[in-house]
Write a protein that holds these residues in place. Structure first.
Motif, PDB file in Angstrom:
ATOM      1  N   PRO A   1       6.132   5.982   3.315  1.00  0.00           N
ATOM      2  CA  PRO A   1       4.722   4.875   4.557  1.00  0.00           C
ATOM      3  C   PRO A   1       4.514   5.523   5.091  1.00  0.00           C
ATOM      4  O   PRO A   1       4.828   6.377   6.184  1.00  0.00           O
ATOM      5  CB  PRO A   1       6.003   3.983   4.803  1.00  0.00           C
ATOM      6  N   GLU A   2       2.874   5.539   5.688  1.00  0.00           N
ATOM      7  CA  GLU A   2       3.064   5.725   6.766  1.00  0.00           C
ATOM      8  C   GLU A   2       1.602   4.466   7.160  1.00  0.00           C
ATOM      9  O   GLU A   2       1.361   3.483   6.169  1.00  0.00           O
ATOM     10  CB  GLU A   2       1.705   6.620   6.322  1.00  0.00           C
ATOM     11  N   PRO A   3       1.605   4.028   8.544  1.00  0.00           N
ATOM     12  CA  PRO A   3       0.421   2.709   8.671  1.00  0.00           C
ATOM     13  C   PRO A   3      -1.006   3.543   8.523  1.00  0.00           C
ATOM     14  O   PRO A   3      -0.925   4.565   8.575  1.00  0.00           O
ATOM     15  CB  PRO A   3       0.552   3.150  10.500  1.00  0.00           C
ATOM     16  N   ASP A   4      -1.992   2.162   7.753  1.00  0.00           N
ATOM     17  CA  ASP A   4      -2.985   2.720   8.345  1.00  0.00           C
ATOM     18  C   ASP A   4      -3.584   2.954   9.313  1.00  0.00           C
ATOM     19  O   ASP A   4      -3.868   2.522  10.277  1.00  0.00           O
ATOM     20  CB  ASP A   4      -3.561   1.075   7.516  1.00  0.00           C
ATOM     21  N   LYS A   5      -4.753   4.223  10.341  1.00  0.00           N
ATOM     22  CA  LYS A   5      -5.358   4.019  10.690  1.00  0.00           C
ATOM     23  C   LYS A   5      -6.830   3.670  11.208  1.00  0.00           C
ATOM     24  O   LYS A   5      -6.915   3.072  12.247  1.00  0.00           O
ATOM     25  CB  LYS A   5      -6.141   5.564  11.141  1.00  0.00           C
ATOM     26  N   ARG A   6      -7.046   3.449   9.955  1.00  0.00           N
ATOM     27  CA  ARG A   6      -8.329   2.179  10.146  1.00  0.00           C
ATOM     28  C   ARG A   6      -8.434   1.100   9.136  1.00  0.00           C
ATOM     29  O   ARG A   6      -8.675   0.412   7.799  1.00  0.00           O
ATOM     30  CB  ARG A   6      -9.804   2.889   9.686  1.00  0.00           C
ATOM     31  N   PRO A   7      -7.593  -0.360  10.353  1.00  0.00           N
ATOM     32  CA  PRO A   7      -7.593  -1.849   9.869  1.00  0.00           C
ATOM     33  C   PRO A   7      -8.499  -2.119   8.732  1.00  0.00           C
ATOM     34  O   PRO A   7     -10.153  -2.024   9.411  1.00  0.00           O
ATOM     35  CB  PRO A   7      -6.891  -2.728  10.852  1.00  0.00           C
ATOM     36  N   GLY A   8      -8.316  -2.971   7.905  1.00  0.00           N
ATOM     37  CA  GLY A   8      -9.620  -3.830   7.471  1.00  0.00           C
ATOM     38  C   GLY A   8      -9.670  -2.542   5.667  1.00  0.00           C
ATOM     39  O   GLY A   8      -9.987  -3.265   5.075  1.00  0.00           O
ATOM     40  N   ARG A   9      -9.553  -1.438   5.702  1.00  0.00           N
ATOM     41  CA  ARG A   9      -9.398  -0.984   4.309  1.00  0.00           C
ATOM     42  C   ARG A   9      -8.437  -1.082   3.179  1.00  0.00           C
ATOM     43  O   ARG A   9      -7.426  -1.027   3.859  1.00  0.00           O
ATOM     44  CB  ARG A   9      -9.530   0.159   4.487  1.00  0.00           C
ATOM     45  N   THR A  10      -8.845  -2.123   2.025  1.00  0.00           N
ATOM     46  CA  THR A  10      -8.125  -1.818   1.054  1.00  0.00           C
ATOM     47  C   THR A  10      -6.879  -0.781   0.900  1.00  0.00           C
ATOM     48  O   THR A  10      -7.582   1.517   1.184  1.00  0.00           O
ATOM     49  CB  THR A  10      -8.158  -2.640  -0.069  1.00  0.00           C
ATOM     50  N   ALA A  11      -5.926  -0.596   0.830  1.00  0.00           N
ATOM     51  CA  ALA A  11      -5.423   1.073   0.670  1.00  0.00           C
ATOM     52  C   ALA A  11      -5.495   1.535  -1.039  1.00  0.00           C
ATOM     53  O   ALA A  11      -5.701   3.082  -0.413  1.00  0.00           O
ATOM     54  CB  ALA A  11      -3.593   0.250  -0.262  1.00  0.00           C
ATOM     55  N   PHE A  12      -6.270   0.965  -2.009  1.00  0.00           N
ATOM     56  CA  PHE A  12      -7.242   2.392  -2.732  1.00  0.00           C
ATOM     57  C   PHE A  12      -8.775   2.317  -2.230  1.00  0.00           C
ATOM     58  O   PHE A  12      -9.080   3.592  -2.781  1.00  0.00           O
ATOM     59  CB  PHE A  12      -7.135   1.172  -3.418  1.00  0.00           C
ATOM     60  N   GLN A  13      -9.423   1.658  -1.724  1.00  0.00           N
ATOM     61  CA  GLN A  13     -10.033   2.791  -0.720  1.00  0.00           C
ATOM     62  C   GLN A  13      -9.738   3.457  -0.116  1.00  0.00           C
ATOM     63  O   GLN A  13     -10.590   4.626   0.461  1.00  0.00           O
ATOM     64  CB  GLN A  13     -10.782   1.392   0.728  1.00  0.00           C
ATOM     65  N   ARG A  14      -8.820   4.139   0.527  1.00  0.00           N
ATOM     66  CA  ARG A  14      -7.691   5.283   1.335  1.00  0.00           C
ATOM     67  C   ARG A  14      -7.718   6.412   0.763  1.00  0.00           C
ATOM     68  O   ARG A  14      -8.250   7.239   0.154  1.00  0.00           O
ATOM     69  CB  ARG A  14      -6.556   4.720   2.122  1.00  0.00           C
TER      70      ARG A  14
ATOM     71  N   ARG B   1      -8.695   6.419  -2.475  1.00  0.00           N
ATOM     72  CA  ARG B   1     -10.262   6.686  -2.503  1.00  0.00           C
ATOM     73  C   ARG B   1     -11.128   8.250  -1.720  1.00  0.00           C
ATOM     74  O   ARG B   1     -11.303   9.103  -2.205  1.00  0.00           O
ATOM     75  CB  ARG B   1     -11.381   6.565  -3.205  1.00  0.00           C
ATOM     76  N   ALA B   2     -10.748   7.365  -0.860  1.00  0.00           N
ATOM     77  CA  ALA B   2     -11.535   8.721   0.195  1.00  0.00           C
ATOM     78  C   ALA B   2     -10.892   9.862   0.453  1.00  0.00           C
ATOM     79  O   ALA B   2     -10.588  10.720   0.532  1.00  0.00           O
ATOM     80  CB  ALA B   2     -11.504   7.731   1.630  1.00  0.00           C
ATOM     81  N   ARG B   3      -9.370  10.244  -0.219  1.00  0.00           N
ATOM     82  CA  ARG B   3      -8.481  11.177  -0.293  1.00  0.00           C
ATOM     83  C   ARG B   3      -8.837  12.308  -1.190  1.00  0.00           C
ATOM     84  O   ARG B   3      -8.525  13.672  -0.274  1.00  0.00           O
ATOM     85  CB  ARG B   3      -6.765  10.704  -0.022  1.00  0.00           C
ATOM     86  N   VAL B   4      -9.406  11.648  -2.336  1.00  0.00           N
ATOM     87  CA  VAL B   4      -8.992  12.495  -3.225  1.00  0.00           C
ATOM     88  C   VAL B   4     -10.860  12.939  -3.246  1.00  0.00           C
ATOM     89  O   VAL B   4     -11.218  14.325  -3.665  1.00  0.00           O
ATOM     90  CB  VAL B   4      -9.604  11.411  -4.716  1.00  0.00           C
ATOM     91  N   LEU B   5     -11.685  12.088  -2.895  1.00  0.00           N
ATOM     92  CA  LEU B   5     -13.234  12.448  -2.825  1.00  0.00           C
ATOM     93  C   LEU B   5     -13.209  13.496  -1.186  1.00  0.00           C
ATOM     94  O   LEU B   5     -14.229  14.508  -1.591  1.00  0.00           O
ATOM     95  CB  LEU B   5     -14.406  11.349  -1.805  1.00  0.00           C
TER      96      LEU B   5
ATOM     97  N   GLU C   1     -12.001   4.093  -9.457  1.00  0.00           N
ATOM     98  CA  GLU C   1     -12.616   5.572  -9.638  1.00  0.00           C
ATOM     99  C   GLU C   1     -11.763   6.113  -8.479  1.00  0.00           C
ATOM    100  O   GLU C   1     -12.344   7.593  -9.136  1.00  0.00           O
ATOM    101  CB  GLU C   1     -14.092   5.619  -8.315  1.00  0.00           C
ATOM    102  N   THR C   2     -10.344   5.865  -8.692  1.00  0.00           N
ATOM    103  CA  THR C   2      -9.418   7.320  -7.132  1.00  0.00           C
ATOM    104  C   THR C   2      -9.212   8.022  -8.909  1.00  0.00           C
ATOM    105  O   THR C   2      -9.010   9.427  -8.784  1.00  0.00           O
ATOM    106  CB  THR C   2      -8.528   6.478  -6.910  1.00  0.00           C
ATOM    107  N   ALA C   3      -8.514   7.033  -9.517  1.00  0.00           N
ATOM    108  CA  ALA C   3      -7.923   7.770 -10.918  1.00  0.00           C
ATOM    109  C   ALA C   3      -8.982   8.294 -11.634  1.00  0.00           C
ATOM    110  O   ALA C   3      -8.807   9.926 -12.438  1.00  0.00           O
ATOM    111  CB  ALA C   3      -7.649   6.488 -12.019  1.00  0.00           C
ATOM    112  N   CYS C   4     -10.621   8.274 -12.259  1.00  0.00           N
ATOM    113  CA  CYS C   4     -11.244   8.939 -13.061  1.00  0.00           C
ATOM    114  C   CYS C   4     -11.902  10.350 -12.317  1.00  0.00           C
ATOM    115  O   CYS C   4     -12.019  11.356 -12.009  1.00  0.00           O
ATOM    116  CB  CYS C   4     -12.127   8.275 -13.073  1.00  0.00           C
ATOM    117  N   LEU C   5     -11.815  10.540 -10.403  1.00  0.00           N
ATOM    118  CA  LEU C   5     -12.360  11.335  -9.795  1.00  0.00           C
ATOM    119  C   LEU C   5     -10.531  12.069  -9.765  1.00  0.00           C
ATOM    120  O   LEU C   5     -11.103  13.880 -10.148  1.00  0.00           O
ATOM    121  CB  LEU C   5     -12.036  10.660  -8.196  1.00  0.00           C
ATOM    122  N   ALA C   6      -9.902  11.372 -10.384  1.00  0.00           N
ATOM    123  CA  ALA C   6      -8.067  12.567  -9.698  1.00  0.00           C
ATOM    124  C   ALA C   6      -8.389  13.242 -11.441  1.00  0.00           C
ATOM    125  O   ALA C   6      -7.220  13.931 -10.784  1.00  0.00           O
ATOM    126  CB  ALA C   6      -7.642  11.579  -9.254  1.00  0.00           C
TER     127      ALA C   6
END
Length: 433
Positions: free
Chosen positions: A24-37, A39-43, A95-100
């Motif tokens: 578990p970890e907090p979101d450093k940028r509230p407002g993003r969805t979990a899946f947007q995070r 996607r960004a991590r894989v990208l 998109e995350t799954a496809c990138l990964a």
């Protein structure tokens, strides 16, 4: 708003279990969805960047034009995002799954995968899809398990990397083959699998509520998007490179050989069925019956690739909706339905790339040399390790409890290389000794 839009608007989104993370970890940028995070991590991952130097169909350094694993992954992600969204999936999740999905591919593509599987026999083998999960949950170090007071489920990982720490749904969506080696639910002899024995703890967490052996819906969307992207784009690459002659597809003997190859991608299909599939494609007004590299032919070819992608995706979307109706199709509520005729058309395109690009004589010679490079690298690294290992893999080697785990660390090192870096390391460790 039509019935489908209304259903999507009122149905619940993914539940908290789908959005949970291994640590578990907090979101450093509230407002993003979990899946947007996710996607960004894989990208932004090094593992994704590495794919720019990894073979898709032909080696990336041989010319400027052919696609690499990276460009393929980006194109797959665009196809999957739109198809998934049309069926009610979270587009960032698909998109995350496809990138990964190809992160685990080693240098030299499937040739390297086969050679590395032989070298890894002592630790259970190598498989690109299982390696992808290992990268996402261990080898791409973004988050670490707590060193103290860790939950019981993290017992094997106190203070260790948990990779990108993606959500359960993202890891599940990126898992094309959710079983260990030898446990394919319908093909017992298949060598395709998605997890090594070393990674079963996190795999079981990912699959906690999943029906055994069944892929989540997003994974089926990713898998079809992968098939669509590479079958269409590999043919495009072959035409640009001059390896595919559209006129040859009308020759009886060439068609017979093509259908023999296509049968590998469509087990049980009769040559007549495959012939009908090719005929349907050739009957379309946008089909590239000629190609000379001119601006006009390039434009027509680009339109043909767009038409093919739309044809394959729309067929799957319509068939899936016919079976399941309107509404949000996510996780285990459905499985993607691809019509048999559409799968045959895709199989024929795959066969065109195999027959006219991958089966060329010079490619066979190149693959033979590549297998030697992987085998010799493995031999030297196993013999001399930890010498020759990068710091990340040296640490895994030195922490290993037995020879099996030490071999896995060496395999991880080789799998992390690009085509060029594999050749360079081979020159350093093998040729110059």
């Amino acid at each position: 708003m039509d019935d489908t839009d209304q259903a999507l608007a009122v149905e619940p989104a993914y539940d908290p279990a789908a959005e949970a993370r291994w640590v578990p970890e907090p979101d450093k940028r509230p407002g993003r969805t979990a899946f947007q995070r996710d996607r960004a991590r894989v990208l932004h991952s090094a593992a994704l960047r590495r794919l720019a130097g990894t073979t898709q169909v032909v080696a990336p350094m041989l010319s400027d034009f052919p696609r690499t694993r990276l460009t393929h992954s980006l194109e797959c992600a665009q196809v999957g995002r739109e198809l998934g969204a049309a069926l009610g999936c979270d587009p960032d999740l698909v998109e995350t799954a496809c990138l990964a999905h190809d992160l685990g591919h080693p240098p030299f593509g499937h040739t390297g995968e086969s050679a590395l599987d032989q070298a890894a026999e002592g630790c259970g083998g190598f498989e690109g899809n299982a390696q992808s999960l290992r990268i996402l949950t261990l080898l791409e170090p973004k988050r670490f398990a707590p060193a103290e007071e860790a939950p019981a489920r993290l017992a094997p990982w106190p203070g260790r990397s948990v990779g990108l720490n993606l959500t359960r749904a993202a890891l599940d969506a990126a898992t094309k083959y959710p079983w260990v080696r030898g446990e394919h639910p319908t093909e017992p002899g298949s060598r395709k699998y998605g997890v090594y024995a070393e990674d079963l703890a996190v795999f079981r967490w990912v699959r906690a509520a999943a029906p055994p052996g069944r892929r989540c819906f997003e994974a089926t969307v990713m898998d079809w998007s992968d098939d669509v992207a590479y079958s269409v784009h590999d043919v495009e690459d072959g035409l640009h490179a001059g390896h595919v002659d559209p006129a040859a597809l009308g020759d009886r003997d060439e068609r017979a050989e093509l259908f023999r190859v296509a049968a590998r991608h469509a087990p049980g299909a009769e040559p007549e069925e495959l012939g009908e599939a090719l005929d349907r494609l050739q009957a379309q007004e946008w089909w590239p019956h000629t190609y000379d590299g001119s601006a006009r032919d390039r434009s027509r070819l680009k339109d043909a690739t767009s038409q093919l992608i739309g044809r394959f995706c729309l067929a799957a979307e319509r068939a899936t909706r016919e079976r399941y109706g309107p509404g949000r199709l996510t996780r285990y509520r459905a499985e993607l339905v691809v019509p048999y005729a559409t799968r045959l058309e895709c199989a024929v395109l795959k066969a065109v790339a195999v027959r006219y690009v991958m089966q060329r004589a010079e490619q066979a010679e190149l693959r033979s040399r590549q297998r030697v490079v992987i085998a010799e690298l493995a031999e030297v690294l196993v013999r001399d390790a930890p010498h020759g290992l990068d710091p990340l893999f040296r640490a895994l080697f030195e922490e290993a409890a037995d020879d099996r785990a030490r071999l896995r660390a060496v395999v991880d090192q080789i799998a992390s290389l690009t085509d060029a870096s594999a050749l360079a390391l081979h020159r350093t460790l093998v040729r110059e000794r």
